[in-house]
Design an enzyme around this catalytic site. Structure first.
Site, mmCIF file in Angstrom:
data_model
loop_
_atom_site.group_PDB
_atom_site.id
_atom_site.type_symbol
_atom_site.label_atom_id
_atom_site.label_comp_id
_atom_site.label_asym_id
_atom_site.label_seq_id
_atom_site.Cartn_x
_atom_site.Cartn_y
_atom_site.Cartn_z
ATOM 1 N N ASP A 128 0.783 -1.249 0.000
ATOM 2 C CA ASP A 128 0.000 0.000 0.000
ATOM 3 C C ASP A 128 0.811 1.294 0.000
ATOM 4 O O ASP A 128 0.458 2.262 0.705
ATOM 5 C CB ASP A 128 -0.954 0.012 1.205
ATOM 6 C CG ASP A 128 -1.940 -1.137 1.193
ATOM 7 O OD1 ASP A 128 -1.943 -1.911 0.215
ATOM 8 O OD2 ASP A 128 -2.703 -1.270 2.164
ATOM 9 N N VAL A 183 3.206 0.197 4.239
ATOM 10 C CA VAL A 183 2.496 0.934 5.293
ATOM 11 C C VAL A 183 1.054 0.407 5.439
ATOM 12 O O VAL A 183 0.523 -0.185 4.515
ATOM 13 C CB VAL A 183 2.455 2.445 4.953
ATOM 14 C CG1 VAL A 183 3.864 3.006 4.881
ATOM 15 C CG2 VAL A 183 1.739 2.724 3.630
ATOM 16 N N THR A 184 0.503 0.654 6.640
ATOM 17 C CA THR A 184 1.240 1.021 7.835
ATOM 18 C C THR A 184 1.635 -0.249 8.572
ATOM 19 O O THR A 184 0.961 -1.282 8.450
ATOM 20 C CB THR A 184 0.399 1.923 8.761
ATOM 21 O OG1 THR A 184 -0.780 1.232 9.165
ATOM 22 C CG2 THR A 184 0.046 3.228 8.096
ATOM 23 N N LYS A 232 -6.649 -4.742 -3.178
ATOM 24 C CA LYS A 232 -7.244 -5.474 -2.058
ATOM 25 C C LYS A 232 -8.276 -4.597 -1.345
ATOM 26 O O LYS A 232 -8.031 -3.420 -1.101
ATOM 27 C CB LYS A 232 -6.167 -5.926 -1.075
ATOM 28 C CG LYS A 232 -5.368 -4.809 -0.411
ATOM 29 C CD LYS A 232 -4.273 -5.380 0.478
ATOM 30 C CE LYS A 232 -3.519 -4.315 1.245
ATOM 31 N NZ LYS A 232 -4.333 -3.572 2.217
ATOM 32 N N CYS A 258 -2.048 -2.746 7.874
ATOM 33 C CA CYS A 258 -2.058 -3.623 6.701
ATOM 34 C C CYS A 258 -0.833 -4.533 6.621
ATOM 35 O O CYS A 258 -0.938 -5.678 6.184
ATOM 36 C CB CYS A 258 -2.189 -2.789 5.432
ATOM 37 S SG CYS A 258 -3.772 -1.924 5.329
ATOM 38 N N LYS A 275 -7.691 -4.962 4.910
ATOM 39 C CA LYS A 275 -6.379 -4.650 5.475
ATOM 40 C C LYS A 275 -5.348 -5.689 5.030
ATOM 41 O O LYS A 275 -4.247 -5.355 4.622
ATOM 42 C CB LYS A 275 -6.450 -4.606 7.007
ATOM 43 C CG LYS A 275 -7.487 -3.625 7.568
ATOM 44 C CD LYS A 275 -7.139 -2.187 7.245
ATOM 45 C CE LYS A 275 -8.001 -1.201 8.026
ATOM 46 N NZ LYS A 275 -9.434 -1.252 7.674
ATOM 47 N N GLN A 306 8.776 -13.898 21.255
ATOM 48 C CA GLN A 306 8.619 -15.335 21.509
ATOM 49 C C GLN A 306 9.224 -16.194 20.396
ATOM 50 O O GLN A 306 8.616 -17.140 19.905
ATOM 51 C CB GLN A 306 7.142 -15.685 21.695
ATOM 52 C CG GLN A 306 6.488 -14.915 22.846
ATOM 53 C CD GLN A 306 5.030 -15.246 22.995
ATOM 54 O OE1 GLN A 306 4.689 -16.336 23.479
ATOM 55 N NE2 GLN A 306 4.160 -14.322 22.600
ATOM 56 N N GLU A 365 -4.682 -0.783 -1.434
ATOM 57 C CA GLU A 365 -5.981 -0.874 -0.766
ATOM 58 C C GLU A 365 -6.948 0.066 -1.475
ATOM 59 O O GLU A 365 -6.768 1.284 -1.469
ATOM 60 C CB GLU A 365 -5.879 -0.494 0.711
ATOM 61 C CG GLU A 365 -7.211 -0.642 1.433
ATOM 62 C CD GLU A 365 -7.145 -0.291 2.908
ATOM 63 O OE1 GLU A 365 -8.219 -0.218 3.540
ATOM 64 O OE2 GLU A 365 -6.033 -0.076 3.426
#
Length: 220
Positions: free
Chosen positions: A24, A157-158, A129, A162, A132, A202, A72
């Protein structure tokens, strides 16, 4: 196989099965007067990464690898834009309204296009798209499967919306994902930091992170 000294530990990948996903990098989000600015955001934070994203794209082009650009945007009749998305918040203009670069986030309008500095080249994939994430209501999964892609490098971005949404779904689909830290940005620096921390927490629960220089060096 190649290795990047990424965080939280080395990212190993085969370039032949690796693609770049540029999320995007559109005029409506990055340029003054676009949708991002109408929301009250400082778009200069996003425009600052354009040269870095360009260097990353250049590295993938030089290596002859798959590049996917996403946008987007929605159909002119807004049939793929649910009211829950269009009516959220209190922006001065909404999706579909007439803005300074055409109707906001509408396919085919100038504002929905990728910034000129990062214009896709022939042979590169451009994917519109409505959501998001880049997998929702698009053929991205099929495109990657046809090309036998197993590893994805992300920019755009961002970071926390997204980009992270697409990375999380890619992770669920079995892709090994790396985010180019200096080729992504948010209107809120603290959100970018938090998203990066979540992505690599993790033991790379969602994916790895590295700099554009580190990625480019591994592709030479």
């Amino acid at each position: 196989m190649r290795t990047i000294a990424a965080q939280p530990f080395d990212f190993t990948f085969d370039p032949a099965h690796t693609a770049l996903i540029v999320i995007d990098m559109q005029r409506d989000f990055i340029e003054p007067g676009g949708f991002g600015a109408t929301l009250g955001n400082d778009v200069s934070l996003l425009s600052a990464i354009v040269p870095t994203v360009g260097r990353l794209i250049g590295a993938f082009r030089a290596a002859g690898l798959t590049i996917v650009h996403t946008r987007e945007c929605h159909r002119p009749d807004l049939s793929d834009c649910p009211p829950a998305k269009r009516l959220r918040g209190k922006p001065s203009m909404r999706i579909g309204d007439q803005g300074t670069m055409g109707r906001i986030l509408i396919a085919g309008e100038p504002g929905a296009d990728i910034v000129p500095e990062l214009s896709p080249k022939p042979g590169e994939i451009v994917l519109d798209k409505p959501g998001k994430g880049a997998f929702y209501a698009t053929p991205l999964g099929e495109i990657l499967a046809e090309r036998k892609i197993t590893h994805l490098v992300f920019a755009g971005v961002t970071t926390e919306v997204c980009v992270q949404t697409t990375m999380r779904e890619a992770n669920d689909r079995g892709f090994e994902c790396l985010l180019a830290e200096d080729a992504t940005e948010s209107y809120f620096p603290e959100f970018k930091k938090a998203a990066i921390d979540m992505i690599r927490a993790q033991g790379a629960i969602v994916g790895w992170t590295a700099t554009v220089d580190q990625v480019a060096a591994a592709l030479r």
